[in-house]
Design a protein around this motif. Structure first.
Motif, PDB file in Angstrom:
ATOM      1  N   ASP A  47      -3.556 -17.148  29.949  1.00 14.47           N
ATOM      2  CA  ASP A  47      -3.800 -18.541  29.584  1.00 14.47           C
ATOM      3  C   ASP A  47      -5.239 -18.990  29.847  1.00 14.47           C
ATOM      4  N   ARG A  48      -5.973 -18.201  30.619  1.00 13.27           N
ATOM      5  CA  ARG A  48      -7.356 -18.600  30.946  1.00 13.27           C
ATOM      6  C   ARG A  48      -8.373 -18.122  29.920  1.00 13.27           C
ATOM      7  N   ILE A  49      -8.036 -17.149  29.110  1.00 10.58           N
ATOM      8  CA  ILE A  49      -9.060 -16.484  28.318  1.00 10.58           C
ATOM      9  C   ILE A  49      -8.881 -16.734  26.821  1.00 10.58           C
ATOM     10  N   LEU A  50      -9.999 -16.689  26.130  1.00 12.72           N
ATOM     11  CA  LEU A  50     -10.033 -16.888  24.682  1.00 12.72           C
ATOM     12  C   LEU A  50     -10.317 -15.599  23.924  1.00 12.72           C
ATOM     13  N   GLY A  51     -10.759 -14.593  24.625  1.00 14.99           N
ATOM     14  CA  GLY A  51     -11.079 -13.320  23.985  1.00 14.99           C
ATOM     15  C   GLY A  51     -11.989 -12.500  24.862  1.00 14.99           C
ATOM     16  N   GLY A  52     -12.389 -11.351  24.344  1.00 16.87           N
ATOM     17  CA  GLY A  52     -13.240 -10.470  25.134  1.00 16.87           C
ATOM     18  C   GLY A  52     -14.040  -9.522  24.263  1.00 16.87           C
ATOM     19  N   LEU A  53     -14.980  -8.826  24.879  1.00 19.74           N
ATOM     20  CA  LEU A  53     -15.801  -7.804  24.227  1.00 19.74           C
ATOM     21  C   LEU A  53     -15.627  -6.517  25.012  1.00 19.74           C
ATOM     22  N   LEU A  54     -15.130  -5.493  24.342  1.00 20.50           N
ATOM     23  CA  LEU A  54     -14.894  -4.194  24.980  1.00 20.50           C
ATOM     24  C   LEU A  54     -15.930  -3.187  24.513  1.00 20.50           C
ATOM     25  N   VAL A  55     -16.546  -2.499  25.480  1.00 19.42           N
ATOM     26  CA  VAL A  55     -17.432  -1.376  25.189  1.00 19.42           C
ATOM     27  C   VAL A  55     -16.802  -0.151  25.854  1.00 19.42           C
ATOM     28  N   PRO A  56     -16.162   0.713  25.072  1.00 25.09           N
ATOM     29  CA  PRO A  56     -15.403   1.829  25.665  1.00 25.09           C
ATOM     30  C   PRO A  56     -16.235   2.787  26.493  1.00 25.09           C
ATOM     31  N   THR A  57     -17.538   2.924  26.183  1.00 28.08           N
ATOM     32  CA  THR A  57     -18.360   3.901  26.902  1.00 28.08           C
ATOM     33  C   THR A  57     -18.979   3.352  28.177  1.00 28.08           C
ATOM     34  N   ASP A  58     -18.812   2.066  28.455  1.00 27.51           N
ATOM     35  CA  ASP A  58     -19.273   1.508  29.730  1.00 27.51           C
ATOM     36  C   ASP A  58     -18.416   2.062  30.874  1.00 27.51           C
TER      37      ASP A  58
END
Length: 824
Positions: free
Chosen positions: A133-144
């Motif tokens: 409920d706190r988040i609107l989305g995200g950015l994933l970088v698999p190689t990090d």
């Protein structure tokens, strides 16, 4: 290849990477010294949480991080990996942050790193501890992931030792010995003095991290670096992680809206915070290892500063409500005034190099970059101009400036920063003689190299009654006004005064000046007195170090319009030993007004005691004259593509020059115009900007500047490499136009051919004269064909763009040359 005797001071992740990369290239006389025990030496590497996030607005920083990921992911120590590639997940809890994640995704796409945007359900699937409920989305970088910095030190030094590198721990550096070089008259390093004796050296590289300013000071070098404490706390067992037998399985989290990040460690969580007050520590006050039970880079945890971070953590990650903070540190890290590393050789002591203000994220990449630079004389894998330690102006080395800007960078490390957002205090620092008049005209100032530089003038708002200026989208409309467009059109139709004082001005003089500049530039500058030449300076690999204008003002005296302090440093390093050439920075004592527009001659000629007609002063020529009572050096050139002159005078007469021109220009509808209009006009004309449109990684033919290379002039630095590169041009700096007036991009966005990313934008603006958005971009040469339809990725949009022939404005150069104008 044995190479010189090299001493690397500091056995953290940077020093270890450099020793490994140098020895890999065949240098054998390498010694690494550190005051602490290897591999846990007591510096920042010994306590670093190890987060590696590759997304960065700087292409160079992303590439350094990508190499670090690739290298560390292939290393282990007795089967224990040096990198845990669990991925990195940045979260958005506000609409503004979600929008910014789309911009960051654009950077990744531009720089060739895989990343994807995920919805709230996807974020929870990746990291179940997050409150949906706190988040609107995200950015994933698999190689990090997580770099195990102590293991990375051990693995890289192990490989370096196998090639003969000597590692001396528990050796405290007491001094860097230098001696005068009788041939050049400059100092050079000869040895490093430790508490166990002297180590002879031809090259010394300071990788001392938070002790860097102290070590550099031993060689007489002022290093603009501030150690600041950053809070890292560890929870006790988190019930939701109970039974986890692997150190980390979920992505590293960043909650940048609250200046927080999170990493797993089995059934506990590490919580890092940048949300507290800046806590700087002078480098001289940091104790050496073994002086106390605690590592010197680890200060006592100040719990009160962590209160808000813990409250926000328990809200975002509800599972932590069943845990407690069991331990914490205030760990010291290096910060700089502009957030970039400090790499390169001292300007005063030959052989003394620094690789400082480098975090684990970029460490292996910096090791490779420095090794190439040292062995080959230039770096071929990365464009390091924004990292060069010699980039700073003298005021930027002042202790008060370094402290203030470093603390500001700490506070802003996770902030959403607009590309045009100026730095804060201390301001103002550098003002031209016209500053008082600019304030009277309501100038809105941004900053460049410390200079207060008008972006537009509120006094020009009445011009908006003459033109309907299209508005860009919300992001591009920040730090913008429709007055920008009005000033651009007023320049095209009348005349305008531009403050060009921030342009760095260098004087090169002496009996050897002409031959010296011939050697350093790609064009023929050995022309008659009064000639002005646009030319390039290259490195040994044929990459563009700078573009400059060279005006021959006397037989043995030239004025150079340069891009910054790196040009002064480059020229100074190449001075002949016989004293036949002198280079002097004359910027502070001079100023410059660009008087440009079709009515510029009507303004200037009645004021002048010299002939400013086409015949009296042709295009790309210079002369001395008086404008009213003010002596000036006039250069017939224009970066906005209009008739006019750059008028230089001394700082004491600058205000009088402004007032004289202003009074004469007003009857012709003259205005003062700012940098916003300037940028639009120069893009309409196709003029490049070094550091934005091109850099060390590019050659003249790729950048569309082949006309500035004159092979028939004789040898020059970079010529042999450039001849090899000229035969294989695979990419080009290309002009794109956009029909939608609201779709003004800002730079660094990805360019797509269909669904495939193929390049990135450099400079962009709306062209008010041509009635189109303009974006210059690096593209594969096969796509740089006029009429080719492409798209630009802009936040969550795809903007239609078309490759255009350049220049868009005055392609026959008639306006610049004062000839009868084209219809437009």
């Amino acid at each position: 290849m044995a190479g010189p005797r090299v001493v690397i001071i500091g056995a953290g992740v940077v020093g270890a990477a450099l020793a490994d990369e140098l020895s890999l290239r065949g240098w054998t006389g390498i010694t690494v010294v550190d005051q602490g025990p290897v591999p846990v030496t007591g510096g920042s590497s010994s306590h670093a949480p190890g987060l590696v996030f590759q997304a960065n607005p700087s292409k160079t920083m992303t590439e350094l991080a990508r190499y670090t990921v690739e290298k560390l992911a292939a290393l282990d120590v007795d089967g224990e990996p040096c990198f845990l590639q669990v991925g990195g997940l940045e979260l958005a809890t506000t609409p503004e942050r979600l929008t910014d994640l789309r911009r960051r995704h654009g950077w990744l796409t531009s720089w060739g790193v895989e990343g994807r945007l995920v919805d709230p359900d996807g974020c929870v699937a990746l990291h179940p501890l997050v409150d949906r409920d706190r988040i609107l989305g995200g950015l994933l970088v698999p190689t990090d992931g997580l770099a195990k910095s102590v293991l990375a030190v051990e693995a890289q030094l192990r490989d370096a030792r196998a090639r003969g590198v000597r590692v001396l721990d528990r050796h405290q550096v007491l001094d860097v010995r230098t001696e005068a070089d009788d041939t050049t008259g400059t100092d050079r390093v000869t040895a490093v003095v430790t508490d166990h004796g002297e180590i002879p050296a031809d090259v010394v590289v300071c990788c001392a991290g938070i002790w860097g300013p102290k070590v550099a000071g031993m060689a007489g070098m002022r290093l603009p670096l501030t150690p600041l404490a950053h809070q890292l706390a560890w929870t006790g067992p988190v019930p939701a992680l109970a039974g986890q037998t692997v150190e980390a399985v979920r992505p590293v989290l960043r909650h940048q809206e609250a200046d927080l990040y999170y990493r797993e460690c089995f059934d506990r969580l590490g919580i890092g915070s940048y949300g507290h007050r800046p806590m700087p520590v002078p480098a001289d006050d940091i104790a050496p290892p073994d002086s106390s039970p605690r590592m010197p880079s680890v200060l006592p945890f100040t719990a009160d500063d962590f209160t808000d971070a813990w409250a926000e953590t328990r809200s975002l990650l509800p599972a932590t409500r069943d845990a407690k903070i069991e331990e914490g540190i205030n760990g010291l890290f290096s910060f700089t005034t502009d957030g970039m590393p400090l790499l390169g050789e001292s300007p005063d002591v030959k052989g003394f190099w620094v690789a400082e203000a480098v975090w684990v994220t970029h460490s292996a990449g910096v090791g490779r970059a420095m090794a190439e630079w040292l062995v080959d004389g230039h770096c071929s894998s990365f464009d390091l101009h924004a990292c060069d330690v010699n980039r700073f102006e003298p005021h930027q080395l002042a202790p008060a400036y370094v402290l203030a800007r470093s603390c500001r960078n700490f506070a802003e490390v996770y902030d959403i920063l607009h590309p045009l957002q100026p730095a804060g205090a201390p301001r103002p620092l550098r003002t031209s003689p016209f500053h008082v008049r600019q304030r009277e005209l309501g100038a809105v100032f941004l900053e460049a190299a410390g200079w207060e530089r008008p972006q537009w003038y509120d006094a020009n708002e009445p011009l908006l009654e003459r033109w309907d200026i299209p508005a860009p989208g919300e992001w591009a409309a920040r730090m913008w006004s429709p007055v920008v467009g009005a000033e651009a059109l007023a320049t095209r139709q009348g005349v305008a005064l531009y403050d060009m004082s921030a342009l760095k001005r260098l004087e090169v003089s002496g009996r050897g000046a002409a031959a010296f500049l011939q050697r350093l530039t790609t064009s023929d500058v050995d022309k008659p007195v009064g000639s002005v030449t646009y030319t390039l300076m290259l490195d040994e690999g044929g990459g563009i170090r700078s573009d400059v204008t060279v005006a021959r003002l006397a037989r043995h005296r030239f004025q150079i319009g340069a891009n910054g302090n790196l040009d002064l440093d480059w020229l100074t390093r190449h001075l002949p030993d016989d004293g036949s050439v002198t280079v002097r920075d004359v910027t502070a004592g001079t100023c410059c007004i660009g008087l440009w527009g079709p009515k510029a001659r009507e303004v200037l000629q009645p004021l002048a005691d010299a002939d400013f007609s086409n015949e009296g002063l042709p295009y790309f020529r210079a002369r001395s004259a008086h404008i009213g009572a003010v002596p000036v050096t006039a250069l017939r050139l224009s970066y906005v593509g209009e008739l006019g002159w750059e008028l230089y005078t001394t700082a004491d007469t600058g205000l009088k020059l402004w007032d004289t021109l202003w009074e004469a220009a007003r009857p012709h509808g003259g205005v003062a115009a700012g940098r916003g209009a300037f940028n639009s006009l120069r893009l309409e004309k196709g003029y490049r900007s070094f550091g934005t449109d091109m850099g060390h990684e590019h050659d003249p033919y790729e950048a569309g500047l082949g006309f500035a290379v004159k092979p028939g002039k004789g040898d020059f630095i970079g010529r042999a490499a450039l001849e090899r590169r000229a035969a294989d041009v695979r990419r080009r700096l290309t002009c794109l136009t956009i029909d939608d007036p609201a779709a003004v991009v800002m730079g660094k966005e990805p360019v797509y051919d269909g669904d495939r990313p193929v390049g990135h934008v450099t400079s962009a603006a709306y062209g008010y004269t041509v009635g189109k958005g303009i974006a210059y971009a690096w593209l594969p040469a096969r796509l740089a064909t006029p009429g080719r339809a492409l798209h630009i990725g802009y936040f969550d949009r795809r903007i239609a763009a078309v490759v255009a022939a350049e220049p868009l404005f005055d392609p026959r150069m008639r306006r610049l040359r004062g000839l009868p104008q084209d219809a437009r």
